[in-house]
Scaffold this active site. Sequence first.
Site, short mmCIF file in Angstrom:
data_model
loop_
_atom_site.label_atom_id
_atom_site.label_comp_id
_atom_site.label_asym_id
_atom_site.label_seq_id
_atom_site.Cartn_x
_atom_site.Cartn_y
_atom_site.Cartn_z
N ARG A 1 85.22 -77.49 -15.36
CA ARG A 1 84.59 -76.60 -16.35
C ARG A 1 85.64 -75.80 -17.10
O ARG A 1 86.63 -75.37 -16.52
CB ARG A 1 83.64 -75.62 -15.64
N LYS B 1 86.25 -67.10 -16.18
CA LYS B 1 85.61 -67.74 -15.03
C LYS B 1 86.59 -67.85 -13.86
O LYS B 1 86.28 -67.48 -12.73
CB LYS B 1 85.11 -69.12 -15.46
N GLY C 1 78.10 -70.93 -24.02
CA GLY C 1 77.56 -72.15 -24.60
C GLY C 1 78.51 -72.86 -25.55
O GLY C 1 78.16 -73.85 -26.16
N CYS D 1 89.66 -42.54 -46.74
CA CYS D 1 88.29 -42.76 -47.22
C CYS D 1 88.06 -44.18 -47.72
O CYS D 1 87.03 -44.47 -48.30
CB CYS D 1 87.92 -41.72 -48.27
N HIS E 1 82.55 -54.15 -55.34
CA HIS E 1 81.49 -53.18 -55.65
C HIS E 1 80.25 -53.42 -54.79
O HIS E 1 79.71 -52.51 -54.15
CB HIS E 1 81.14 -53.29 -57.15
N SER F 1 93.95 -37.81 -49.17
CA SER F 1 92.98 -38.75 -48.62
C SER F 1 93.44 -40.16 -49.01
O SER F 1 93.58 -40.47 -50.20
CB SER F 1 91.59 -38.46 -49.17
N TYR G 1 91.03 -37.05 -40.25
CA TYR G 1 89.66 -37.58 -40.32
C TYR G 1 89.61 -38.97 -40.93
O TYR G 1 90.55 -39.41 -41.60
CB TYR G 1 88.74 -36.63 -41.11
N MET H 1 81.69 -73.92 -24.74
CA MET H 1 82.70 -74.78 -24.12
C MET H 1 81.99 -75.79 -23.22
O MET H 1 80.79 -75.90 -23.20
CB MET H 1 83.70 -73.93 -23.36
N ARG I 1 80.12 -62.60 -14.38
CA ARG I 1 80.75 -62.03 -15.58
C ARG I 1 79.97 -60.81 -16.02
O ARG I 1 78.81 -60.63 -15.62
CB ARG I 1 80.80 -63.06 -16.71
C1 PEP Z 1 90.01 -46.58 -52.15
O1 PEP Z 1 90.65 -47.08 -53.08
O2 PEP Z 1 90.27 -46.78 -50.95
C2 PEP Z 1 88.86 -45.71 -52.44
C3 PEP Z 1 88.23 -45.10 -51.46
O3 PEP Z 1 88.45 -45.64 -53.72
P1 PEP Z 1 87.56 -46.76 -54.44
O4 PEP Z 1 87.12 -47.73 -53.42
O5 PEP Z 1 86.43 -46.04 -55.07
O6 PEP Z 1 88.52 -47.32 -55.42
#
Ligand code: PEP
Length: 911
Positions: A121, A51, A130, A864, A489, A797, A884, A132, A373
């Site tokens: 303010r 502000k 909303g 991954c 999981h 990976s 990637y 503060m 803003r």
């Molecule tokens: C990991 O451990 O990051 C992975 C991708 O394998 P998982 O989650 O199946 O153990």
Amino acid sequence: MSDLSFNVNTSKDPSLENNKMINKETHKYIYHFGKNQTDGDASMKQLLGSKGSNLAEMSRLGLPVPPGFTLSTKLCHLFYKENQNLPESIKNSIKKSIESLEIELGKKFNDPNNPLLISVRSGAPISMPGMMDTILNLGLNEKTVEGLSQLFQNPRFAWDSYRRFIQMYSDVVMGMNSSLLETHLEDYKNQKNYTSDTQLTATDWKNVITYFKESILQCTGKVFPEDPWNQLWESIKAIFNSWNNPRAVIYRKMQGETSCLGTAVNIQSMVFGNRGNDCATGVIFTRNPSTGEKSIFGEFLINAQGEDVVAGIRTPQMILNTNGNSEKDLKNLMPNSFDELSNLCNKLEKHYKYVQDIEFTIEKNKLWLLQTRNAKCSSIAQLKIIFDLIEEGLLTEKEALTKIDPFSLNKLLHPSIDEKDKKVILTKGLPASPGGAIGKIVFNNQRAVELQKQGLSVILVRTETSPEDINGMISSQGILTARGGMTSHAAVVARSMGKPCIVGCGSLHINEINKELKIKDKLLREGDEITIDGSTGEVLLGVIQTKTPKLDENFFKLMKLSDKYTKLEVRANADTSSDAKKAKEFGATGIGLCRTEHMFFASNRINIMRKMILADNSDERQEALNELFVMQKKDFHELLDIMDGCPVTIRLLDPPLHEFLPCTKEDIKKLSENLHWSEDKISTKVNLLKESNPMLGHRGCRLAITFPEIYLMQTKALSEAYAELKLQNKNPQAEIMIPLVSFSKELKFLRKIIKEQIQNREEKLKTKIPIPIGTMIELPRTCLQANAIAEEADFFSFGTNDLTQTTLGISRDDAGKFLSSYINQKLFSKDPFSSVDKEGVGELIKLAINRGRLKKANLKMGICGEHGGDPESIQFFHDINLDYVSCSPYRVPIARLSAAQSAINKEREEG
Ligand code: PEP
Ligand code: MG
């Protein structure tokens, strides 16, 4: 208006990173704005708050801003350092600043004849709508109110202003429950048969004020303060303290914002929208925040002040009514002010290069701007606006891309819960997978499947899920667990399915036998309806409306534009054909992780898998493996076919075998009937396979070193699926990935037998089967030995879930129980299973990249783990030159945008 919570990306707001301003003038705490003197500008957001910096910027642009000054966030830090006190020297400086306002405006603070009134303010560097506090009309007391009344010859206005001040001050400073005073006011209006506040006369307001003051004394034990200086000091303190009020703390936590920024305090001379029918107050958006349409949109109230428009005291009028009924719109009622306001909207939008949300007041036909803003717009609107602004030449493509908070795409991808409809929040857990889901509570898989077959929506409530729950998860609208963290999981699988999920919800007490769920003192039974909001982690009682999103043309345009600037490839973690199709639809360039274990949990497969695990001898095991082979080959064929031409990384079996085995007596009995084996034999084997630390036990490549036939079956299935597709003139791109490798010798051993198996298939099928063999890097030792590992691997990976678990020594399944304390105590700013721990895990990854590429300069490397879908982690992965990221299909759009932003941010940083 609906769904106004689509945020502009503030995480990369360059003005928040601009600390130069803070360090330059170390003893300056007060910054003026207005026509006569302006010390700040929009780049000083961290110091002056959003502000304050925008008030300064508007002043610089010569716009009509009532003069005032900002107490910086640095003063907020000093205030906390001084045990929540304002040092005398600071008070003196503030007095001097008030004096300069007095001179500029020809009024005097605490002058009974010509009082200067101010607003106080809060204004943090981050937007906390909303959350503060605001106090208007400060400086009024029994004497000055009379002076004000005389000055303007308007007693009604003066007493209305005073009662507003009393209401706000008693709420913000004295801790009075504001609804109590509201009730007094409502009672008074009822007695007098008034329907609107504007009907109250000066005498009425005086009467109301008398009630207010009595009530404040009764409730707080304190007399309402008369001395304006005292009012001012206490207000400043209250605002600084409000930075840590529970509302603000919870909001920041929800947004993942840091608490160390502090708030600024804006002290500004009052202008009055409540001085009569030639006065008004309102809020205007430079474009429609719901649809994105290029037309000003907003509401105002005649003869009103401050929060009246949003508080719903009277029904506000449209600023521009395009639906025919334009008699009461601002354009018609106050044409000059309307024209001026429209011009200023244009000017501000051009200046800020984004749709603005502006607060204004009109006092006796003179227009004043109180705030501007970046507007929060609906998801659909934001995308439209972004592309319109590019077309209008206001934004470059790169600027436009960095304006969008990647997580806000969730609103386009998942049903969202109507915030206004959230009534009873039962409890809160970790927001593991976004979106809203409504359903009847069920406590086990079987019931989930049964009820779903009857056409009912269910929420699966479990202490924690295991791979065995897969059918129940598929049949449910959403999943709620008492245990587990962001990579447990339930979290991983729900994210991959795009289903809302809350995990680690410690206050759930589940009695599976009695089919009961206790949350604090609320008892729920199977069949009771709940709603879960996987975006916030809230568990809500009953049915709350959800809004189903639709992907419009601008979403796909945004994805295409992102790809134009991206360096990182975005793949998906997918194990089923429906996952793979989703991944493709969302533009994944391949599958970076297919967890093959997920393929064995279907009800028609699990017992064959169990037969294989529990086999007494290799013949028995081979028999089960032959059955599994047929299914596995079909799975691989499907995945490679869907992803034709794109890489599909098949990770060979990873989890400890006991995860596939029955745990309850009932399940053992069922299995014994199915396999015609004695219950005793099954129980003995199950016990033999039990482990104390299964995540560090007989899993991953260790399984294959003891039972190579499992990996050999999987390799054979993949090779044959590949060869079949080739025969059909398709272009399969299979990759094999080996999990949990710690030693290069493990990889060498397995690579040899896998290669032999591929060769065997090549000879048998008389075709080339070029399948690269790579490894997951998910243990610290593997990172350290990345040079030796690289010799045996065609790609790396990074499995950041296990790598985080093993580097931090924190169990990914149990972290949910205690990580929130770490975050509350500010020991961690984020859950390391959601956002990569750059200093620990990140350093190991960097080291592994360097050592790996020293051995093989062009070794392909990706990640991954769940971090592959987290924008902040993606920036890190971009910066350290990974090739990637791979994430759950529903995260792919978020990752594509984040990858583009990462490249743009890096480019900006470099130069
Ligand atoms: C990991 O451990 O990051 C992975 C991708 O394998 P998982 O989650 O199946 O153990
Ligand atoms: Mg792993």
